[in-house]
Design a protein around this motif. Structure first.
Motif, PDB file in Angstrom:
ATOM      1  N   PHE A  23      11.052  -1.335   0.731  1.00 34.84           N
ATOM      2  CA  PHE A  23      10.503  -2.306  -0.001  1.00 34.84           C
ATOM      3  C   PHE A  23      12.239  -2.131  -1.188  1.00 34.84           C
ATOM      4  O   PHE A  23      11.725  -0.969  -1.404  1.00 34.84           O
ATOM      5  CB  PHE A  23       9.803  -2.237  -1.108  1.00 34.84           C
ATOM      6  N   VAL A  24      11.963  -2.451  -1.908  1.00 36.81           N
ATOM      7  CA  VAL A  24      13.044  -3.068  -3.230  1.00 36.81           C
ATOM      8  C   VAL A  24      12.909  -3.876  -4.047  1.00 36.81           C
ATOM      9  O   VAL A  24      13.156  -5.013  -3.422  1.00 36.81           O
ATOM     10  CB  VAL A  24      14.799  -3.181  -2.487  1.00 36.81           C
ATOM     11  N   TYR A  25      12.858  -2.922  -5.488  1.00 35.37           N
ATOM     12  CA  TYR A  25      12.909  -3.665  -6.778  1.00 35.37           C
ATOM     13  C   TYR A  25      14.083  -3.972  -7.691  1.00 35.37           C
ATOM     14  O   TYR A  25      14.628  -3.010  -7.458  1.00 35.37           O
ATOM     15  CB  TYR A  25      11.629  -2.879  -7.416  1.00 35.37           C
ATOM     16  N   THR A  79       0.621  -1.383   0.126  1.00 32.99           N
ATOM     17  CA  THR A  79      -0.138  -0.380   0.502  1.00 32.99           C
ATOM     18  C   THR A  79       0.310   0.858  -0.647  1.00 32.99           C
ATOM     19  O   THR A  79       0.238   2.570  -0.627  1.00 32.99           O
ATOM     20  CB  THR A  79      -1.312  -0.174   1.168  1.00 32.99           C
ATOM     21  N   GLU A  80       1.962   1.217   0.515  1.00 32.63           N
ATOM     22  CA  GLU A  80       2.663   2.476   0.996  1.00 32.63           C
ATOM     23  C   GLU A  80       3.792   2.080  -0.626  1.00 32.63           C
ATOM     24  O   GLU A  80       4.177   3.917  -0.751  1.00 32.63           O
ATOM     25  CB  GLU A  80       3.778   2.299   1.674  1.00 32.63           C
ATOM     26  N   TYR A  81       3.743   1.061  -0.552  1.00 31.86           N
ATOM     27  CA  TYR A  81       4.585   1.624  -2.575  1.00 31.86           C
ATOM     28  C   TYR A  81       3.905   2.052  -3.309  1.00 31.86           C
ATOM     29  O   TYR A  81       3.998   2.907  -4.297  1.00 31.86           O
ATOM     30  CB  TYR A  81       4.743   0.214  -2.817  1.00 31.86           C
ATOM     31  N   ASN A 129      18.533  -1.807 -13.005  1.00 33.12           N
ATOM     32  CA  ASN A 129      17.359  -1.371 -12.554  1.00 33.12           C
ATOM     33  C   ASN A 129      17.100  -1.728 -10.727  1.00 33.12           C
ATOM     34  O   ASN A 129      16.782  -2.814 -10.480  1.00 33.12           O
ATOM     35  CB  ASN A 129      16.092  -0.958 -13.066  1.00 33.12           C
ATOM     36  N   GLU A 130      17.625  -0.748  -9.593  1.00 34.18           N
ATOM     37  CA  GLU A 130      17.329  -0.764  -8.392  1.00 34.18           C
ATOM     38  C   GLU A 130      16.115   0.348  -7.454  1.00 34.18           C
ATOM     39  O   GLU A 130      16.894   1.682  -8.079  1.00 34.18           O
ATOM     40  CB  GLU A 130      18.505  -1.071  -7.466  1.00 34.18           C
ATOM     41  N   GLU A 131      15.517  -0.596  -7.614  1.00 32.03           N
ATOM     42  CA  GLU A 131      14.018   0.545  -7.106  1.00 32.03           C
ATOM     43  C   GLU A 131      14.005   0.540  -5.290  1.00 32.03           C
ATOM     44  O   GLU A 131      14.037  -0.976  -4.791  1.00 32.03           O
ATOM     45  CB  GLU A 131      12.904   1.058  -7.746  1.00 32.03           C
ATOM     46  N   ILE A 132      14.463   2.004  -5.049  1.00 37.00           N
ATOM     47  CA  ILE A 132      14.413   1.759  -3.346  1.00 37.00           C
ATOM     48  C   ILE A 132      13.421   1.911  -2.836  1.00 37.00           C
ATOM     49  O   ILE A 132      13.680   3.571  -2.529  1.00 37.00           O
ATOM     50  CB  ILE A 132      15.739   1.404  -2.478  1.00 37.00           C
ATOM     51  N   TYR A 141      12.352  -7.332  -2.305  1.00 38.49           N
ATOM     52  CA  TYR A 141      12.826  -7.504  -0.863  1.00 38.49           C
ATOM     53  C   TYR A 141      12.062  -6.352   0.371  1.00 38.49           C
ATOM     54  O   TYR A 141      11.061  -5.428   0.128  1.00 38.49           O
ATOM     55  CB  TYR A 141      14.387  -6.887  -0.520  1.00 38.49           C
ATOM     56  N   TYR A 142      11.193  -6.820   1.309  1.00 36.19           N
ATOM     57  CA  TYR A 142       9.957  -6.296   1.412  1.00 36.19           C
ATOM     58  C   TYR A 142      10.751  -6.377   3.563  1.00 36.19           C
ATOM     59  O   TYR A 142      11.590  -7.395   3.524  1.00 36.19           O
ATOM     60  CB  TYR A 142       8.765  -7.421   2.037  1.00 36.19           C
TER      61      TYR A 142
END
Length: 172
Positions: free
Chosen positions: A95-97, A30-32, A83-86, A124-125
């Motif tokens: 959360f890390v994608y 939800t926060e994401y 690509n890394e999204e933090i 990653y959560y």
């Protein structure tokens, strides 16, 4: 500066066993989604990062007012890209994608075919106590082995510290 980095490292690696898990995977999702919806209103700062790849890279920092909310790192290589999204919650990874693109051959080779690129995705959560509570590996499988969870947690936290240092070392 070194004192601030030391304090940041201590905070990132500290674990509180007495506090309850304040962020569940559902709350993180939800926060994401809320962060994704608001990103167009965030201030973006870009910093070059040529330390991780021969073809270069860039880190984008997204701020809601003065609060860092998202770090997006992109690295380019001859054989692929990453690509890394933090996504941050109270200044810590929530959360890390991560997407890793493996090309079928060098992008400079005549046989290069973008359609043959393999994409590996990891998720990653982290709960609000900075604990990695769920890791989905590139085979889309949830990993529960405590040793792997610990290794991945340390790996991500070190990367966050590195990215924060990059932010402080120079903006373009």
């Amino acid at each position: 500066m070194k004192k601030q980095l030391f304090l940041l490292l201590c905070m990132l690696f500290s674990v509180s066993f007495s506090a309850p898990q304040l962020l569940t995977v559902e709350q993180i999702r939800t926060e994401y989604e809320n962060t994704q919806a608001a990103m167009k209103n965030y201030t973006k700062i870009d910093v070059a990062d040529n330390d991780m790849s021969t073809e270069g890279g860039e880190i984008s920092y997204y701020y809601d007012k003065q609060k860092l909310k998202v770090i997006i790192a992109k690295y380019y290589g001859e054989a692929g890209k990453m690509n890394e999204e933090i996504y941050l919650y109270e200044n810590y990874p929530m959360f890390v994608y991560k997407e890793t693109y493996n090309y079928n051959t060098s992008m400079y080779d005549k046989k290069f075919d973008d359609k043959k690129t393999k994409v590996l995705k990891e998720r990653y959560y982290f709960d609000s106590n900075k604990n990695l509570i769920k890791y989905i590996n590139p085979k889309d499988k949830e990993i529960t082995d405590p040793k792997i969870i610990q290794e991945k947690s340390i790996e991500i936290k070190k990367e966050v510290v590195r990215l924060l240092q990059k932010r402080n070392s120079g903006k373009k």
